[in-house]
Design a protein around this motif. Structure first.
Motif, short mmCIF file in Angstrom:
data_model
loop_
_atom_site.label_atom_id
_atom_site.label_comp_id
_atom_site.label_asym_id
_atom_site.label_seq_id
_atom_site.Cartn_x
_atom_site.Cartn_y
_atom_site.Cartn_z
N GLN A 90 0.96 -1.11 0.13
CA GLN A 90 0.06 0.02 -0.10
C GLN A 90 0.80 1.07 -0.06
O GLN A 90 1.98 1.27 0.91
CB GLN A 90 -0.87 0.06 1.18
N PRO A 91 0.62 2.13 -0.88
CA PRO A 91 1.33 3.43 -0.83
C PRO A 91 1.07 4.46 0.51
O PRO A 91 0.21 4.26 0.91
CB PRO A 91 1.00 4.15 -2.11
N ILE A 92 2.16 4.53 1.07
CA ILE A 92 1.99 5.39 2.37
C ILE A 92 2.56 6.89 2.18
O ILE A 92 3.49 7.15 1.75
CB ILE A 92 3.15 4.74 3.45
N SER A 93 1.43 7.61 2.44
CA SER A 93 1.72 8.94 2.28
C SER A 93 2.39 9.56 3.85
O SER A 93 2.02 9.44 4.88
CB SER A 93 0.27 9.99 2.36
N LEU A 94 3.48 10.42 3.38
CA LEU A 94 4.14 10.91 4.57
C LEU A 94 3.68 12.08 5.20
O LEU A 94 3.99 12.49 6.32
CB LEU A 94 5.70 11.18 4.11
N ASN A 95 2.64 12.69 4.51
CA ASN A 95 1.97 14.12 5.18
C ASN A 95 0.49 13.91 5.14
O ASN A 95 -0.21 15.11 5.27
CB ASN A 95 2.29 15.27 4.32
N ALA A 96 0.04 12.73 5.24
CA ALA A 96 -1.46 12.53 5.37
C ALA A 96 -1.86 13.07 6.76
O ALA A 96 -3.04 13.61 6.75
CB ALA A 96 -1.82 11.13 5.51
N ASP A 97 -1.29 13.02 7.76
CA ASP A 97 -1.68 13.63 9.00
C ASP A 97 -1.81 15.05 9.00
O ASP A 97 -2.67 15.63 9.43
CB ASP A 97 -1.00 13.13 10.21
N LYS A 98 -0.76 15.49 8.46
CA LYS A 98 -0.91 16.89 8.37
C LYS A 98 -1.93 17.71 7.54
O LYS A 98 -2.56 18.66 7.92
CB LYS A 98 0.46 17.48 7.92
N ARG A 99 -2.01 16.93 6.38
CA ARG A 99 -3.18 17.20 5.43
C ARG A 99 -4.46 17.13 6.23
O ARG A 99 -5.58 17.90 6.02
CB ARG A 99 -3.22 16.53 4.04
N ARG A 100 -4.78 16.07 6.95
CA ARG A 100 -6.04 15.84 7.49
C ARG A 100 -6.24 16.82 8.46
O ARG A 100 -7.29 17.40 8.79
CB ARG A 100 -5.91 14.41 8.25
N GLU A 154 -5.09 20.10 8.66
CA GLU A 154 -5.48 21.18 7.84
C GLU A 154 -6.65 21.36 7.55
O GLU A 154 -7.45 22.33 7.55
CB GLU A 154 -4.36 21.40 6.81
N LEU A 155 -7.39 20.08 6.98
CA LEU A 155 -8.61 20.11 6.46
C LEU A 155 -9.52 20.26 7.68
O LEU A 155 -10.79 20.96 7.29
CB LEU A 155 -8.91 18.52 5.98
N LEU A 156 -9.69 19.65 8.83
CA LEU A 156 -10.13 19.77 9.79
C LEU A 156 -10.23 21.34 10.44
O LEU A 156 -11.21 22.00 10.74
CB LEU A 156 -9.84 18.97 11.26
N LEU A 157 -9.07 21.97 10.46
CA LEU A 157 -8.95 23.35 10.78
C LEU A 157 -9.76 24.39 9.82
O LEU A 157 -10.66 25.15 10.27
CB LEU A 157 -7.48 23.93 10.84
N VAL A 158 -9.57 24.12 8.52
CA VAL A 158 -10.34 24.76 7.44
C VAL A 158 -12.09 24.68 7.74
O VAL A 158 -12.62 25.52 7.54
CB VAL A 158 -10.06 24.41 6.22
#
Length: 174
Positions: A93-103, A105-109
């Protein structure tokens, strides 16, 4: 005597063969006549007859197809040589290194958007419809008063208007 006198008989006998000969000569000339208008059109210049750009694009496409065919043929040869063995190299499975950061930021927005929406919906309207309506009625009265032709039956008014130092009844101004 007739105005259309016929020539003497001897002249007529000599003139008929000449006229017939001239007519036949005319008919042969007409039958061999070529058209004067050239309807063949213009011939293309040499650089337009051979479309080099189109030929270049076709050659490039042909080269791309041949390269793809070679790649497919080599991969088919590898499959044939493997004798049915499975290839498990790409089963991860491809693992994203910045998925937690993007999530985050999405919650903040989305939280900020919700706060803005609540502030907008809680705010009272600043529009004053009653003031608009009274302004509209005043403008309509002015328009009716200055129009050249009245719009309908005029209502009598006891109000006195003052224009440039002159007092008159409204009903007498029109």
């Amino acid at each position: 005597m007739h105005a259309n006198k016929l020539p003497p008989l001897s002249k007529r006998y000599l003139q008929d063969p000449w006229d017939h000969h001239n007519y036949q000569l005319h008919r042969t000339k007409v039958s061999f006549a070529l058209p004067v208008v050239d309807t063949k059109g213009t011939c293309k210049p040499p650089h337009m007859q051979r479309n080099l750009k189109k030929q270049q694009l076709q050659d490039e496409r042909r080269a791309t197809i041949e390269r793809d065919n070679l790649l497919l043929a080599s991969s088919l040869a590898l499959i044939e040589a493997s004798r049915g063995l499975l290839d498990h190299k790409n089963q991860y499975q491809p693992i994203s290194l910045n998925a937690d950061k993007r999530r985050a930021e999405l919650l903040l927005v989305s939280r900020q958007n919700l706060n803005i929406y609540q502030r907008i919906t809680a705010r009272q309207s600043e529009y004053r419809r009653q003031l608009w309506m009274s302004d509209w009625e005043k403008a309509e009265k002015r328009r009716v008063n200055i129009s050249r032709y009245p719009q309908g039956p005029k209502q009598k008014s006891n109000r006195r208007l003052k224009f440039a130092g002159v007092e008159e009844n409204e009903e007498t101004t029109h």
